[in-house]
Design a protein around this motif. Structure first.
Motif: not given
Length: 123
Positions: A83-91, A117-120
């Protein structure tokens, strides 16, 4: 033992995403499971882990209060609600099975790994 992660994708900052990981193997419920992530140029970092029974969880400080790990031993699956995803969670996010039943954040305690699995997360 094989692990298959799914659920990644492209989302905007503040959105939510749920990752799933299905596992094969008859002893799924005997081992802890974890989620790790790796951004380009970085090492693989611990995100969350859950004990074999599901009674205990632990999280990296960077995701505490935003991410939640759960498991379904009947379905041999583990999940990561983000939840509340941030750009720095991209991986690229990986699920993994530990070689023990209790939670551990140590990458070396995990024997089997999914393909990732890629999260952007866009800003």
């Amino acid at each position: 033992v094989q692990l298959q992660a799914s659920g990644g994708g492209l989302v905007q900052a503040g959105d939510s995403l749920r990752l799933s990981c299905a596992a094969s193997g008859r002893t799924f419920s005997s081992y802890a499971l974890g989620w790790f992530r790796q951004a380009p140029g970085n090492e693989r970092d611990f995100v969350a882990a859950i004990s074999s029974s599901g009674s205990r969880t632990t999280y990296a400080d960077s995701v505490k209060g935003r991410f939640f790990v759960s498991r379904d031993n009947v379905k041999s699956s583990v999940y990561l609600q983000m939840n509340s995803l941030k750009p720095e969670d991209t991986a690229v996010y990986y699920c993994a099975r530990a070689n023990r039943g209790f939670v551990t954040p140590k990458v070396n305690d995990y024997t089997y790994w999914g393909q990732g699995t890629l999260v952007t997360v866009s800003s």
